[in-house]
Design an enzyme around this catalytic site. Structure first.
Site, PDB file in Angstrom:
ATOM      1  N   GLU A  57      10.835  22.937  31.087  1.00  0.00           N
ATOM      2  CA  GLU A  57      11.494  23.282  32.359  1.00  0.00           C
ATOM      3  C   GLU A  57      10.556  23.228  33.557  1.00  0.00           C
ATOM      4  O   GLU A  57      10.964  22.816  34.644  1.00  0.00           O
ATOM      5  CB  GLU A  57      12.152  24.665  32.262  1.00  0.00           C
ATOM      6  CG  GLU A  57      13.461  24.681  31.482  1.00  0.00           C
ATOM      7  CD  GLU A  57      13.273  24.660  29.974  1.00  0.00           C
ATOM      8  OE1 GLU A  57      12.128  24.848  29.515  1.00  0.00           O
ATOM      9  OE2 GLU A  57      14.261  24.464  29.256  1.00  0.00           O
ATOM     10  N   HIS A  66      20.848  34.022  26.029  1.00  0.00           N
ATOM     11  CA  HIS A  66      21.585  32.850  26.503  1.00  0.00           C
ATOM     12  C   HIS A  66      22.834  33.226  27.297  1.00  0.00           C
ATOM     13  O   HIS A  66      23.722  32.391  27.467  1.00  0.00           O
ATOM     14  CB  HIS A  66      22.015  31.973  25.314  1.00  0.00           C
ATOM     15  CG  HIS A  66      20.919  31.083  24.816  1.00  0.00           C
ATOM     16  ND1 HIS A  66      19.695  31.566  24.402  1.00  0.00           N
ATOM     17  CD2 HIS A  66      20.855  29.736  24.658  1.00  0.00           C
ATOM     18  CE1 HIS A  66      18.945  30.555  24.008  1.00  0.00           C
ATOM     19  NE2 HIS A  66      19.619  29.433  24.159  1.00  0.00           N
TER      20      HIS A  66
END
Lengths: 323, 321
Positions: A60, A129
């Site tokens: 990321e 998540h």
């Protein structure tokens, strides 16, 4: 005008902008050959090719960092983070670079960058998540934070974001992709930084955005059966925050409930209620209520997860409490 | 190489040295705030490296950036004015010592989070590839930056996408006060590039001609499509990490040993031995460098502070708070 899903609306915005401007390209995990983990970029790779639909490693910081660099050279990257939970791995680049470079170098660096990402709970994905940390990102001057609640806004705001020269976090909601709505064809732009009234009413103001707009509209329909007319202000953009429609509505209803999916502490509702108290104190007829996620990491178990997330009933209850 | 070019490079090195010495004084007088990281001892690294670039080649570096800025063509005036936080500084006084940049000179900063500019460098190169430009991005960083994840993400991405980046590790032997051996699993930093099957080399960073020669070779290979390459440049900072460094981690003898290899002294000897320039000519360049820096100090000190309305400017390109 066509009735399409949120997924199709977002896909349409991306496709049209890529067709319009060759400087626009997409990069992220599985955006290409796979077609996007939420199938938003399905078909893009074959049509636009690997240079413009770039599959990245699972890295990321590299995704956002390199998107920042590419944006500084004049291209217009749309960098996708598979979920907002993974944005924490790129937090340094979002906060210390994207939000700072234009100011810190006195306007020399321009970052036409969109970070598309997906937040929200309710799909039994467990604590790591399922987060809704939108307020975290809205904290930083230099960054813009957009979170649409309808397919039309998703299309119009994404097109506006891609055309903007500022770095923008564009936060979609994982459980809204299948939602259908009327979406104007072609060049439809919704300006960033404008809240809007999604439902009119005189008795109470509900301030909300993203997924919680859907729940708030359901709650308003239920309340209407009891003769309670709620006005719903959809923020759409968290930063820069357009508080005017909220204040205007509040001055009419004198009562407010703020509904957000994130945690209550230091959240969007805290900011909105503070601004109402600051700007419309003389109009307050009841303490402002906040409906939020319970202060726990979201659990996996379906029942426990739903207990932690805001429900339509919670909104109805809060409205009745402020009336 | 023309004589004039040699003299120009020599002058740049001396300007950096004197500018840094004067900055240290201004810092001690309280005229420069925040942190101040001096480049003294490392002048041959960026001077040699950047002399090898073409105008289309981008440069990006970490927070020890004053010398790099001078080598990229920023004036001593706008550098010193920025250090003093003045309106005439290259970033209008908003960036300070660690955040110098001039995009018109293809100098992209000046980044103060260790290692964070490496992915950005990959992106600059990606921008060039995407727009079919033939620029090479020269990304400089310290040995300390090679231990953070960004380094590995950026090197990997650059190799996977064949991005035209020259990764340059300025190994000055210490990450703040921690020796390379105490912080890095391999002390020969360039070996880390092997993990990404990336061509790598090293060079003596106290000798500007060696740095320049190696950089010319690698930059042109990258421009010809070799993909990214990695260069470790061994050097030494004569001063502390920053002005607030008590320097408990090294002995004066070690500093003295390195100072015998002063990069300016080495270049001086080379220029005289090769009969490129006489001692008098070099002394003349020293004098000019002193004048340039003194003029810059005067300029910076007499420049206005930024206006109050600058506070809210350039948060965004478009409207918004």
């Amino acid at each position: 005008m066509a009735k399409i899903t949120m997924r199709q609306a977002i896909s349409q915005a991306l496709w049209e902008e890529m067709e319009r401007d060759p400087q626009v390209f997409i990069m992220g995990q599985e955006v290409g050959v796979w077609g996007g983990t939420y199938a938003v970029t399905k078909g893009f790779y074959d049509h636009f090719g690997p240079e413009r639909v770039r599959d990245t490693p699972i890295a990321e910081a590299a995704i956002i960092g390199s998107a920042i660099g590419a944006a500084m050279t004049g291209t217009r990257p749309v960098a996708e983070l598979m979920t907002i939970n993974f944005a924490f791995s790129a937090m340094d680049h979002i906060v210390n670079e994207a939000a700072k470079l234009h100011y810190m170098f006195n306007g020399q660096m321009v970052l036409p960058l969109v970070i598309r990402t997906v937040g929200g709970g309710g799909r039994q994905l467990g604590a790591t998540h399922s987060q809704t940390p939108d307020a975290v990102f809205a904290h930083f001057p230099g960054l813009k934070v957009v979170a649409p609640g309808t397919p039309a806004d998703a299309k119009g705001l994404l097109k506006a974001a891609i055309r903007s020269n500022d770095p923008i976090m564009f936060i979609e909601h994982a459980t809204l992709y299948q939602v259908r709505g009327d979406v104007p064809d072609g060049d439809y732009i919704v300006p960033i930084g404008k809240s809007t009234v999604q439902r009119s009413g005189d008795h109470v103001t509900i301030v909300t955005y993203s997924k919680m707009l859907e729940l708030s509209l359901k709650a308003a329909d239920e309340l209407a059966k009891d003769g309670i007319e709620a006005e719903i202000v959809d923020l759409r953009t968290l930063r820069p925050l357009d508080i005017e429609p909220v204040i205007e509505s509040f001055k009419k209803t004198n009562r407010a409930v703020i509904v957000e999916e994130g945690w209550k502490s230091f959240g969007v509702g805290a900011e909105i209620s503070a601004q109402i108290y600051e700007q419309a104190f003389d109009y307050v007829d009841a303490p402002i209520k906040r409906v939020t996620q319970k202060e726990v990491p979201l659990p996996y178990n379906r029942d426990l997860e739903q207990m932690a997330l805001p429900q339509v009933e919670d909104i109805i209850k809060a409205v009745k409490e402020v009336l | 190489m023309e004589k004039s070019e040699h003299l120009n490079l020599y002058q740049q090195m001396v300007v950096i040295r004197i500018l840094e010495e004067r900055s240290a004084e201004l810092y001690q007088q309280g005229k420069i705030g925040g942190f101040l990281h001096l480049y003294i001892g490392q002048e041959a690294v960026s001077t040699g490296l950047i002399s090898a670039r073409k105008p289309q080649d981008r440069v990006i570096t970490a927070y020890r950036d004053h010398g790099v800025a001078i080598n990229c063509g920023l004036s001593a005036r706008e550098v010193l004015a920025e250090l003093l936080g003045k309106a005439t500084g290259v970033s209008g006084g908003k960036g300070g010592s660690m955040h110098l940049a001039d995009v018109n000179k293809n100098f992209w900063g000046g980044h103060a989070i260790v290692g964070a500019h490496l992915p950005i460098a990959a992106g600059l190169a990606l921008g060039d590839v995407y727009q079919k430009q033939d620029g090479v991005t020269i990304c400089m960083f310290g040995d300390g930056a090679t231990n953070i994840g960004y380094f590995h993400e950026a090197l990997n991405l650059s190799k996977v996408w064949k991005l035209p980046v020259l990764w340059v590790c300025e190994n000055n032997q210490y990450g703040m006060g921690t020796t390379v051996e105490r912080a890095s699993a391999v002390s020969e930093i360039r070996l880390k590039a092997d993990g990404y099957a990336m061509k790598n080399d090293n060079v003596d960073g106290m000798d500007i001609m060696k740095v320049r020669e190696k950089a010319l070779e690698m930059i042109e290979e990258i421009r010809s499509g070799s993909g990214p390459q990695f260069l470790e440049i061994n050097t030494y900072r004569f001063r502390g990490h920053s002005m607030g460094d008590p320097e408990r981690y090294r002995q004066q003898e070690e500093i003295r040993k390195w100072q015998e290899n002063d990069p300016i002294g080495i270049y001086r000897k080379y220029l005289m031995k090769q009969k490129i320039a006489s001692e008098e000519e070099l002394n003349e360049e020293d004098k000019k460098a002193t004048e340039i820096v003194e003029d810059a100090v005067h300029f910076a000190e007499s420049s206005p502070e930024p206006a109050a309305e600058e506070l809210f400017k350039n948060i965004y390109v478009e409207e918004g708070r």
